[in-house]
Each structure stands twice: as structure tokens, then as C-alpha cells.
Design an enzyme around this catalytic site. Structure first.
Site, PDB file in Angstrom:
ATOM      1  N   ASP A 414      -3.259   5.076   3.227  1.00  0.00           N
ATOM      2  CA  ASP A 414      -3.155   3.804   2.511  1.00  0.00           C
ATOM      3  C   ASP A 414      -1.744   3.257   2.768  1.00  0.00           C
ATOM      4  OD1 ASP A 414      -2.843   1.736   0.728  1.00  0.00           O
ATOM      5  OD2 ASP A 414      -3.786   2.788  -0.964  1.00  0.00           O
ATOM      6  N   HIS A 415      -1.676   2.182   3.557  1.00  0.00           N
ATOM      7  CA  HIS A 415      -0.362   1.681   3.948  1.00  0.00           C
ATOM      8  C   HIS A 415       0.442   1.122   2.779  1.00  0.00           C
ATOM      9  CE1 HIS A 415       2.670   0.828   6.821  1.00  0.00           C
ATOM     10  NE2 HIS A 415       1.884   0.701   7.866  1.00  0.00           N
ATOM     11  N   ARG A 416      -0.227   0.891   1.647  1.00  0.00           N
ATOM     12  CA  ARG A 416       0.516   0.421   0.483  1.00  0.00           C
ATOM     13  C   ARG A 416       1.415   1.524  -0.050  1.00  0.00           C
ATOM     14  NH1 ARG A 416      -4.689  -1.443  -2.850  1.00  0.00           N
ATOM     15  NH2 ARG A 416      -5.104   0.735  -2.344  1.00  0.00           N
TER      16      ARG A 416
END
Lengths: 442, 329
Positions: A414-416
Site C-alpha cells: 500500500d503506497h500510502r
């Protein structure tokens, strides 16, 4: 007063359920605690008991029909109550008061013989509609969704038990004490690889000119479809892969399994990977975390979820069994738990407890000879590891061509929460454990 | 500015007409008893003296005739104001006012507009019986091409009548003989009120109460009473029903989640049913209850005073509807 038996909420994610089998029929006497039906949820089939004594006045929900949580599935007549009246009584909670609309307005000129047929028709319509459906005002429904209030748990105070705005506000206030994590999507189910989810038109031919056989979507398949679409559409996924030399690990595994065979210990490659992933969390806490909208939650416990494929003859699908506190457990403990979870999942089915709470997930298709693949994140995790098979193949060691064991693993992230360089460092940490597997023994 | 000037509703109407007649020589008034008798309800008092018999014209008791005459005059460039002693009597002029005036611009392909104002008393005047107590907005608002103003107070009456006379379209201007003596603030300075602009008379959080014309006062009474019981009403005076300022109502309902529409015409196919329908459409996800409506009862207007009172929307019935809509029964 007749007693309504409603579709229970048997898991966090359960939105609807199916009465697979009724164990009672109309007219049967039941006592509190008696099992009256088997309910299939999105995860498992469970027994449903009644909480009151009485007679079964009506079985509202036929076997095999899927209904929403909170909907009435049966009606009980209380001791001494006529079964007939209970059977016809409105199933919705609350007194069957006539709705205000149906009340005729002042009719001062009754003698003028003015007919008011429209009103009477309305009255009839409303009388029929008061029934099994859960009644919720539009704004209440919207607010419940926005505020995360579970409608099935709200008792409606409006006419015919309609859930209205103030009920939601009240429910939200009452709930605030039981603080839940901001984002707590359902847990327990994950899929790897292509999940074949698409919105096909009901009954329509997707491929013109080709005949197809329709396979009904089971509860579990429905959950897999919904949650993975949510995950893939809602989480900015990306993947990072790394190859590991498995020579040392394969040798250690062979050695340990030989030494421990008398104790029925059989360590799998995956057991080592689970332990390695869990230990690596100590230095990489963001891989054991959840995105919560305005903050990131770093979980203080490493619960590793393991994707378990269910056998075809059981309808297929997959569940995630959870090894709790994997960072605190030995290889042997992990191995034993994973094996037990797998067996139970394939036979009796896992309990809610055994399927929930994963903070990181591993999907391994190595046993099927898969080289490498990518997985979809199991929310609210922020990473999932997809492991391929350890394969004996030509490798270059010290500028020389040699034969060695190699394994490829791919993280979906999850790039967040996790950036590419962080992912690379985690894989390096993992590599260190995997390639120096004695570190996993202490 | 000087001290607050209060005048009667009828004076506000006269000021609007007189000011517009001074301003524009094309404007004239015609109707039964408007000239020599100074108006059956004294709305046109003194206008004959000021403007003379060429512009303040007594007509025979022939609504169809003088309504048609006014429409012809409007088509030829004049700006007539027609006074119906009662809108109930306009029914005999249905063909000119419904079939000619609203369609003229359309049917002539834009060659002839029809800038005529029809005005007069609408609704139950008090024991006038079934045939003289019409609320014609129930019928007439169904027709495309007309504008309909139904003011509730002297200030709005003056401002809306002035913009009616200045406009290019046929206007039905609905007054109430029960309100002609009502006093209200009307400033000396000139102002006009555009059509299609509702006014929030009272702000509130629990229920939107939308109305127009005389029942607005009953809505305010009900809101006052309910405030004592802790129910906060937002009262909106639509002022014109064509065009209808749905935006103001929608904004309010999105806040309150409940709505009561109060309309003194019959319920079936009425401005009230139209407003309720539009609220349901625009506020579907905002509503906590269906839109409640208070209308006159679905019977011919009774003559007996007690029955007539019950037949009309009144503060008691409105309060009951608000309590029901807000689940406070």
C-alpha cells in the site's frame, strides 16, 4: 406479543446470511437455547439458537434464501398466545399503529357525501407493507453508512419500527464508548492472483454466441469478490520482487525434519518464511501497519495471516488463517499452528477468531510449482507477500555457474503507507533471515 | 430613513399599481367597480381621481369579455391590470386566461407577448360557500406559460405586483380578502421583488415548513407554538408558485431532513403536491420521513363557519403535521 427471530450477525463482515436448514417446523415447541436452524454466513455455517420459549408460528425465510442481517426469519408465539395471531402479526417491531398519513384529515362536510377513496387505498397499501422488510428512512440509511452504524443493531423508533435519524444519532453516541479503529474493514479473506471478479449482467450472455453454464456465487465467493475489488480499487498497489538463495534454508530444513521426524514435526518452507517475515517486522514496523485515513496505525502485535485454499469438493475459495504473535513463536509452534489451521479450514471450517486479526499476510503457491506471482492486499493490512517455489536451478556463485536452490518472492504494498525504498529494505532484511536461516532458530 | 411605515395590504397593492401607472402610460386598470365605487374592496381607492376614466375602467359583469379585452390590449402593446372581484369568478373567463394568455407568445411564434396582470381575491373569504371560495392555484398552476404570485404580506404584495406589471408575461396575482386589512412594513422607497425568490421567515433545525399566501401566517403560529415544545421549524414563504424556488426549500430540507408543505388548495394535483414531489426527488437521501402535506380538506368548501375553519389549513392541523413529520406524536 409475537417474538421475531432475525438473521443474526455472526461475523464482523456478515451482511447477509442463508438459512441452509430449518431444524423446526411450524407448530413446534421450542425452548430458549434450542438450535432451530443452520445459518450460512460469508465464512462458515453456524447453528442458530432461539433466546425465548414459545411455539414456531411462522418460518418467514425459506431454506436456501439469502436475507440481510436483521431481517425476520421466523416468528415465535409466546406461551398462551394464539399461533394464528402471531403468524399474521406484523413482524416488524413496535405497535402496529396506523401511520399518520392514513389518518383522514378533518372531514367537516361529511354530509356533503364527498368520497375520499384515495385515502382508504393508501391505508390498505400501508397495512400490507408493514412486514418483514427492515424500514429505514433514507437519511437514516445514509447517516448510518457515513457514521459506520450497523443498522441491524439499531432499534427503530418510527412508525412500524422504522429506523429514523434520531435512532442513528443515538446509536452513534452509544457506540462512541466502544472505540473501534477508524478503518476496520472485514478481515479474514484474501485472494492471490487473478480473482476473476466482474460484474456480469444477470442471466445475460457475456460472450455473444457462446453458451455458458451459470455457477451460483456462494457467500464466500461474494465476500472474496467484494473485498478484493475494494482492496484493488481502493489501495494504491505496487509490487517489489526479490530472489533469495535457498540453499542454506533447504539444507537446514532437511536436517531439522530428519532430526524431529520422531516428534512428528515437519517444517515447511512456508513456516520459515512466516517466522522470517514476523521477525523482520521489528526493524520495519510499517509492514505491520494499517492506513487509517488521517493516520497510520503501527500494530504492536505481529499476526501473520496465511492464505489457505479450500478443496474444490468443498466449493473452493480460500480463507486466511491467522498465526497470532508470530514474532514470539518458534518455528515449531508456527508449523504446528499452520498445519492445524489448514486442516480445520479444509474440514470443519475456521472460527471467526481463527480468521480475524491478521496484520500481515502471506500467500504461498510454491507447493504448486509456481515461480512467482503477485497478490492483492488483505485489508486492513498494508502488505502481502506472494511466495513462489524454491527451485533447484543454475545459479551464479562466485563468478561460477553452479546448481542452487532459489526462490522468488513478491511484496504487494500500500503506497500510502510504504514507499519503494522501504519495501526494498524490508526484502533485504527478509533475505538476511532466509539466507542465514539459523537466525530463525533463536 | 424615517420611522417604520406600516400600511395595509390593500394600500400596498394600490401603491404598486399607481406607481407603475405614473411610471408607464401603457398601464391601466379595469374590472368590476374599480373606478367609481373605488373598488369592491377599496383597493383602487382614489385611482379614478388621479388617473381618470380612460385608465381606470369600470366593466360590466362579464369576466370573459373584459379578460379577453385585456389580452387583446396586451397583445397590441398596452399593459393592462385586470381586477377580478374574486378569482372564483375567473372560471367564466377560463378560455381567455388559460387558453389564450399563457399560450399567446408560443402560438404566435414570438410575435405577440401578453403582458397582462390578473389580480383579485383567492381562497375562502369567510362563509362565502362552495362556489365563491376557490383557490384557483390548484387548477391554474398546471398551465405552462403563466406566472403565479401568492404574497402573504403587504411588503411582498407591493414588490411582486410591481414586477408583475413590469414583466412581459401574463401573471396571475392571488390576494386574499382576509388579508387586505393586514398591516405591514412597506418602505417609502421604491423596490421590486423578482419572481422565484422564496423568503426564509424563520430559521430552524428540525422541520422545513413551506407555504405561500395566507397559510404562511398559520405556519408561523404553529412554529411559535412548537418552539415551546422544543421543535424548531424553518418557515419558508415561497411567494411565487410559478416559478417555484425549489432551491431554497431543498437547502433547508437538507438541513432539517423533514418537510411539511402547507397549501390552501385541494391536495390532488396541486402546487403542494408538486412541491412535495420535487422535494422527494431532490432530497431523497436527506429525508427522515415522507413530506407531509396540509391542504384544505378534499371536499367542497363548507358554508358553516366552524366547518370552514376545520376545512382550511390552520395552525392546529399544521402543528399536528409537523409533529408527525418529526416523529413527535
Amino acid at each position: 406479543m409475537p417474538i421475531n427471530v432475525t438473521m443474526p450477525r455472526l461475523s464482523d463482515t456478515m451482511e447477509q446470511g442463508t438459512v441452509v436448514k430449518w431444524h423446526v417446523k411450524v407448530g413446534d415447541k421450542v425452548t430458549s437455547g434450542q438450535v432451530i436452524a443452520d445459518i450460512e454466513t460469508d465464512k462458515a455455517t453456524m447453528e442458530q439458537a432461539v433466546f425465548d420459549d414459545g411455539l414456531i408460528a411462522r418460518l418467514v425465510c425459506p431454506e436456501g434464501k439469502q436475507v440481510k442481517v436483521g431481517e425476520v426469519i421466523a416468528v415465535l408465539a409466546e406461551e398462551g398466545e394464539s399461533m394464528d395471531s402471531a403468524a399474521v402479526a406484523p413482524a416488524a417491531a413496535g405497535p402496529a399503529s396506523s401511520p399518520p398519513a392514513a389518518r383522514p384529515a378533518a372531514q367537516p362536510a361529511a354530509s356533503a357525501g364527498s368520497p375520499a377513496p384515495a385515502r382508504e387505498i393508501v391505508a390498505d397499501v400501508e397495512a400490507v407493507e408493514v412486514g418483514e422488510r427492515m424500514r429505514v428512512s433514507p437519511v437514516a440509511r445514509r447517516m448510518a453508512e457515513e457514521m459506520g452504524v450497523d443498522l441491524a443493531q439499531v432499534k427503530g423508533s418510527g412508525p412500524g419500527g422504522r429506523v429514523i435519524k434520531r435512532d442513528i444519532v443515538l446509536a452513534a453516541e452509544n457506540r462512541s464508548s466502544a472505540a473501534r479503529p477508524a478503518a476496520a474493514p472485514a478481515q479474514g479473506i484474501v485472494a492471490a492472483g487473478p480473482s476473476a471478479v466482474s460484474g456480469a449482467p444477470a442471466g445475460g450472455a457475456l460472450v455473444p454466441g457462446v453458451q455458458s453454464v451459470e455457477v451460483p456465487v456462494s457467500s464466500m465467493r461474494g465476500v472474496i469478490a467484494r473485498r478484493l475489488v475494494e482492496s484493488k480499487q481502493g489501495i494504491p498497489h505496487y509490487q517489489v520482487s526479490m530472489r533469495f538463495s535457498m540453499d542454506a534454508l533447504m539444507a537446514l530444513r532437511t536436517q531439522l525434519n530428519e532430526q524431529l521426524s520422531a516428534m512428528e514435526v515437519k517444517l515447511s518452507v512456508n513456516d520459515f518464511i512466516i517466522r522470517a517475515c514476523a521477525l523482520a517486522m521489528a526493524r520495519h514496523p510499517f509492514f505491520n501497519a494499517s492506513w487509517a485515513g488521517d493516520r497510520i496505525l503501527l500494530h504492536q502485535q505481529v499476526n501473520v495471516g496465511v492464505a489457505i485454499a479450500l478443496p474444490e469438493e468443498k466449493g473452493g475459495g480460500l480463507v486466511v488463517g491467522v498465526v497470532r504473535d508470530a514474532h514470539l513463536k518458534s518455528l515449531r509452534q508456527i508449523s504446528g499452528e499452520v498445519r492445524a489451521l489448514g486442516e480445520k479450514a479444509r474440514t470443519k471450517g475456521l472460527s471467526m477468531e481463527e480468521m480475524s486479526g491478521a496484520t500481515f499476510t502471506i500467500s504461498n503457491l510454491g507447493m504448486f510449482g509456481v515461480d512467482n506471482f503477485t497478490a492483492i492486499i488483505n485489508p486492513p493490512n498494508s502488505a502481502i507477500l506472494a511466495c513462489g517455489a524454491a527451485i533447484e536451478q543454475p545459479v551464479v556463485r562466485n563468478h561460477q555457474l553452479a546448481v542452487g536452490w532459489e526462490m522468488s518472492a513478491t511484496l504487494s504494498l500500500d503506497h500510502r503507507v510504504i514507499d519503494g525504498a522501504m519495501a526494498a529494505k524490508y526484502l533485504q532484511g527478509l533475505k538476511q533471515f532466509v539466507e542465514t536461516p539459523t537466525m530463525l532458530l533463536v | 430613513m424615517t420611522a417604520v411605515r406600516e400600511i395595509e395590504f390593500r394600500d400596498a397593492l394600490r401603491e404598486a399599481m399607481s406607481e407603475e401607472m405614473r411610471r408607464d402610460k401603457r398601464v391601466f386598470l379595469l374590472g368590476e367597480e374599480v373606478a367609481q365605487y373605488n373598488g369592491a374592496y377599496k383597493v383602487s381607492r382614489g385611482m379614478l381621481d388621479e388617473f381618470g376614466p380612460r385608465r381606470i375602467i369600470d366593466t360590466p359583469i362579464s369576466e370573459s369579455g373584459f379578460a379577453g379585452l385585456a389580452i387583446g390590449a396586451a397583445m397590441m402593446g398596452l399593459k393592462p391590470v385586470v381586477e377580478f372581484m374574486s378569482w372564483s369568478f375567473s372560471l367564466v373567463a377560463a378560455d381567455p386566461i388559460l387558453n389564450n394568455a399563457p399560450k399567446m407568445l408560443y402560438m404566435s411564434g414570438g410575435q405577440f407577448g401578453c403582458p397582462v396582470v390578473f389580480r383579485g381575491n383567492d381562497g375562502a373569504g369567510g362563509q362565502l360557500g362552495s362556489t365563491h371560495s376557490w383557490c384557483v392555484e390548484g387548477l391554474y398552476s398546471n398551465v405552462p406559460g403563466v406566472k403565479i404570485a401568492i404574497p402573504s404580506n403587504p411588503y411582498d404584495a407591493k414588490g411582486l405586483l410591481k414586477s408583475s406589471i413590469r414583466g412581459d408575461d401574463p401573471v396571475f396575482f392571488l390576494e386574499s380578502e382576509r388579508m387586505l386589512g393586514n398591516k405591514g412594513h412597506v418602505p417609502e422607497e421604491e423596490y421590486v421583488i423578482p419572481f422565484g425568490q422564496a423568503k426564509v421567515l424563520r430559521e430552524g433545525t428540525d422541520c422545513t415548513v413551506a407555504s405561500w399566501g395566507r397559510p404562511v401566517h398559520f405556519c408561523m403560529d404553529a412554529a411559535e407554538e412548537l418552539a415551546k415544545q422544543g421543535i424548531s421549524c424553518e418557515v419558508i414563504d415561497l411567494r411565487t408558485v410559478r416559478p417555484l424556488d425549489i432551491g431554497t426549500v431543498v437547502r433547508s430540507v437538507r438541513k432539517t431532513s423533514t418537510c411539511v408543505v402547507v397549501d390552501q388548495s385541494w391536495s390532488f394535483g396541486s402546487p403542494g403536491s408538486e412541491l412535495a414531489s420535487q422535494v422527494h426527488r431532490h432530497c431523497f437521501d436527506d429525508l427522515d420521513n415522507y413530506v407531509h402535506r396540509v391542504h384544505t380538506a378534499d371536499v367542497p368548501t363548507p358554508y358553516a363557519t366552524n366547518l370552514e375553519q376545520d376545512y382550511l389549513p390552520n395552525a392546529r392541523r399544521i402543528a399536528e403535521a409537523i409533529r408527525s413529520a418529526t416523529y413527535n406524536l
